[in-house]
Design a protein around this motif. Structure first.
Motif, short mmCIF file in Angstrom:
data_model
loop_
_atom_site.label_atom_id
_atom_site.label_comp_id
_atom_site.label_asym_id
_atom_site.label_seq_id
_atom_site.Cartn_x
_atom_site.Cartn_y
_atom_site.Cartn_z
N ALA A 1 12.59 -21.70 -36.56
CA ALA A 1 14.04 -21.52 -36.63
C ALA A 1 14.41 -20.63 -37.82
O ALA A 1 13.83 -20.74 -38.90
N GLY A 2 15.34 -19.75 -37.60
CA GLY A 2 15.79 -18.86 -38.65
C GLY A 2 15.16 -17.50 -38.66
O GLY A 2 15.53 -16.64 -39.47
N ALA A 3 14.20 -17.24 -37.75
CA ALA A 3 13.54 -15.94 -37.72
C ALA A 3 14.52 -14.85 -37.31
O ALA A 3 14.49 -13.73 -37.83
N CYS A 4 15.40 -15.18 -36.35
CA CYS A 4 16.40 -14.20 -35.89
C CYS A 4 17.33 -13.80 -37.03
O CYS A 4 17.53 -12.61 -37.30
N ALA A 5 17.91 -14.78 -37.70
CA ALA A 5 18.85 -14.49 -38.78
C ALA A 5 18.16 -13.76 -39.93
O ALA A 5 18.74 -12.85 -40.55
N LYS A 6 16.90 -14.10 -40.20
CA LYS A 6 16.17 -13.45 -41.29
C LYS A 6 15.93 -11.97 -40.99
O LYS A 6 16.06 -11.12 -41.87
N SER A 7 15.60 -11.66 -39.74
CA SER A 7 15.40 -10.26 -39.35
C SER A 7 16.68 -9.46 -39.53
O SER A 7 16.66 -8.33 -40.03
N TRP A 8 17.80 -10.04 -39.10
CA TRP A 8 19.08 -9.32 -39.20
C TRP A 8 19.54 -9.18 -40.64
O TRP A 8 20.00 -8.11 -41.05
N GLU A 9 19.43 -10.23 -41.43
CA GLU A 9 19.91 -10.18 -42.81
C GLU A 9 19.12 -9.17 -43.63
O GLU A 9 19.68 -8.50 -44.50
N ILE B 1 22.25 -10.35 -32.05
CA ILE B 1 22.84 -10.46 -33.38
C ILE B 1 23.67 -11.73 -33.46
O ILE B 1 24.57 -11.97 -32.64
N PRO B 2 23.41 -12.62 -34.43
CA PRO B 2 24.21 -13.84 -34.59
C PRO B 2 25.65 -13.52 -35.00
O PRO B 2 25.95 -12.42 -35.47
N ARG B 3 26.51 -14.49 -34.82
CA ARG B 3 27.93 -14.28 -35.11
C ARG B 3 28.16 -13.95 -36.58
O ARG B 3 28.96 -13.07 -36.92
N THR B 4 27.47 -14.66 -37.47
CA THR B 4 27.67 -14.41 -38.90
C THR B 4 27.19 -13.02 -39.29
O THR B 4 27.83 -12.33 -40.10
N CYS B 5 26.08 -12.58 -38.71
CA CYS B 5 25.57 -11.24 -39.01
C CYS B 5 26.47 -10.16 -38.41
O CYS B 5 26.66 -9.10 -39.01
N ALA B 6 27.03 -10.44 -37.23
CA ALA B 6 27.95 -9.49 -36.62
C ALA B 6 29.19 -9.31 -37.50
O ALA B 6 29.69 -8.19 -37.69
N SER C 1 11.85 -20.71 -11.77
CA SER C 1 12.99 -20.37 -12.63
C SER C 1 13.42 -21.61 -13.39
O SER C 1 13.12 -22.73 -12.99
N SER C 2 14.13 -21.37 -14.47
CA SER C 2 14.58 -22.45 -15.33
C SER C 2 16.11 -22.46 -15.38
O SER C 2 16.74 -21.41 -15.47
N TRP C 3 16.69 -23.64 -15.32
CA TRP C 3 18.13 -23.77 -15.43
C TRP C 3 18.55 -24.04 -16.87
O TRP C 3 19.73 -24.16 -17.16
N THR C 4 17.57 -24.16 -17.76
CA THR C 4 17.84 -24.31 -19.20
C THR C 4 17.42 -23.02 -19.89
O THR C 4 16.25 -22.65 -19.86
N ILE C 5 18.38 -22.34 -20.50
CA ILE C 5 18.13 -21.03 -21.09
C ILE C 5 17.98 -21.19 -22.61
O ILE C 5 18.78 -21.90 -23.24
N PRO C 6 16.98 -20.57 -23.21
CA PRO C 6 16.87 -20.61 -24.68
C PRO C 6 18.10 -19.99 -25.34
O PRO C 6 18.83 -19.21 -24.73
N TYR C 7 18.28 -20.33 -26.61
CA TYR C 7 19.48 -19.90 -27.31
C TYR C 7 19.62 -18.38 -27.32
O TYR C 7 20.70 -17.84 -27.01
N HIS C 8 18.55 -17.66 -27.67
CA HIS C 8 18.68 -16.22 -27.82
C HIS C 8 18.88 -15.51 -26.48
O HIS C 8 19.40 -14.39 -26.43
#
Length: 442
Positions: free
Chosen positions: A70-78, A122-127, A217-224
């Motif tokens: 967790a946090g890899a996405c935000a770390k890349s953007w920041e 892009i997360p909302r805070t980074c946007a 197929s999956s009916w549960t989608i990951p966050y990203h």
């Protein structure tokens, strides 16, 4: 080998990898720096002693992008946004027009961020951070004199074609996911199967892809990946009209819905002409900005700054005037401005008569159609030179307490006419420029 990422499934794969590296070292004379190598474990690895690398438990960088928990996405953007702030901070030292700043944002800032948007949404805070950095760079302040949505619009609709960085980054990620699901070139890749597994219910429901229903197929989608569904629901447009899923085509489709910002009581057709006059490429970028701010009533005169609680008074700084300093007062109604316009009448009379010099012609460039397009163009240039001179003289009075006479203001405006003469000489030739301007530059 430089910046190589290898996927190993068990300790035996790791040993085979090291054997290959040993063979490469003996054959080439090069040596792998194992102290710099890093590994991240997924799943059950009971025997970690067989891994001759530094084991990371949080995040691992692969080709400039952070992966892991967790946090890899935000770390890349920041990390990228901090580099964007540094670049824009260096460009702030230059005196650029809004057009020039838009070019810097498009070439310097977006070029750094688009790479990350192909992997992570892009997360909302980074946007919000990207948008904030963009407009602080444009206005060199935390205050926005003009609504941000208006700057994103086309020149003909009252905007400045400022890149909508957030929307561009969102569209890049979404279009990349849809393209991997639709494009037959990726039909047999692992990315295609992974995205199809999670996104096929969403794409089928919206009519964006004819994916087989018998595939898993999956009916549960990951966050990203849930970001794709949110983007398609928020930005309502005809998906069938998009022939090629790219960020440019999506942005062009959304831009077709734009409407021109209103200007006072003028009808829509006249409003279009006003915005075209304000952003005419026949004039310099500086004068385009000046005319655009005048139409917007966003020039930082005292009445505007007082409304923003940044000025204690709204009074005109000219001694003996006593009127409220609005844009119209500064450029037309003040006795100082009236004297300057009378002094420049000899220069303007070559192109348009004094009867054509009305409020609408000075503020919006609206002239009677009885004059030729060339004369109107030259008169509109001179008018913007006078407005720029009035604004420069006003700032000298407020910030440096230097008061110039109306005659000196006229000389300042007239001295800049030569710039447009040289501009026409390069574009049309010296003879054509001399015939157009005549004795105006004497």
């Amino acid at each position: 080998m430089d910046d190589v990422a290898v996927f190993c499934s068990d300790p035996l794969s790791v040993r085979r990898l090291m054997c290959i590296c040993d063979q490469f070292e003996r054959a080439s004379g090069a040596k792998v720096n194992r102290g710099k190598n890093e590994a991240m474990l997924f799943g059950n690895w009971a025997d970690q002693s067989s891994i001759p690398f530094t084991v990371r438990t949080d995040h691992l960088k692969v080709l400039g992008i952070w992966f892991g928990g967790a946090g890899a996405c935000a770390k890349s953007w920041e990390e990228r946004i901090s580099k964007v702030r540094q670049k824009l901070g260096r460009w702030k030292l230059r005196s650029l027009s809004i057009t020039g700043k838009n070019l810097v944002i498009r070439c310097e800032a977006l070029s750094l961020l688009l790479y990350v948007s192909q992997v992570w949404p892009i997360p909302r805070t980074c946007a919000a951070a990207v948008t904030r950095a963009t407009f602080q760079f444009i206005w060199r302040s935390k205050m926005d004199p003009v609504r941000r949505d208006s700057l994103y619009k086309d020149l003909g609709n009252g905007g400045k074609n400022t890149p909508n960085a957030t929307l561009t980054l969102m569209a890049t990620f979404v279009c990349g996911c849809i393209k991997l699901c639709q494009d037959p070139r990726y039909a047999n890749t692992k990315c295609h199967y992974v995205l199809r597994f999670y996104l096929s219910p969403v794409l089928r429901r919206m009519g964006l892809a004819s994916l087989p229903r018998n595939a898993p197929s999956s009916w549960t989608i990951p966050y990203h990946l849930s970001f794709v569904e949110k983007f398609l629901k928020k930005n309502t447009f005809d998906h069938k009209s998009i022939r090629k899923w790219s960020a440019r085509s999506v942005l062009e489709t959304l831009r077709e819905k734009e409407s021109a910002d209103p200007v006072e009581w003028f009808p829509e057709q006249t409003v279009k002409a006003i915005w075209q006059n304000a952003s005419s490429p026949e004039r310099s970028n500086k004068h385009q900005n000046m005319a655009w701010l005048v139409v917007r009533r966003a020039l930082p005169v005292r009445s505007f700054m007082h409304a923003q609680t940044l000025s204690r008074t709204t009074r005109c700084p000219r001694s003996g005037c006593g009127g409220d300093e609005t844009v119209t007062h500064l450029l037309l109604e003040c006795a100082y401005a009236e004297e300057v316009w009378r002094g420049m009448q000899w220069c303007l009379s070559r192109f348009v008569p004094s009867s054509a010099m009305t409020r609408d012609s000075v503020l919006y460039g609206l002239f009677p159609r009885t004059h030729t397009e060339t004369n109107i163009n030259c008169a509109w240039r001179i008018i913007n030179l006078v407005k720029d001179a009035l604004w420069a003289v006003r700032n000298l009075l407020i910030f440096q307490l230097k008061e110039l006479t109306p005659t000196e203001c006229c000389r300042l405006a007239h001295s800049k006419v030569q710039d447009y003469v040289l501009r026409d000489a390069l574009k049309l030739g010296a003879a054509a420029a001399k015939a157009r301007w005549g004795k105006t530059t004497v």
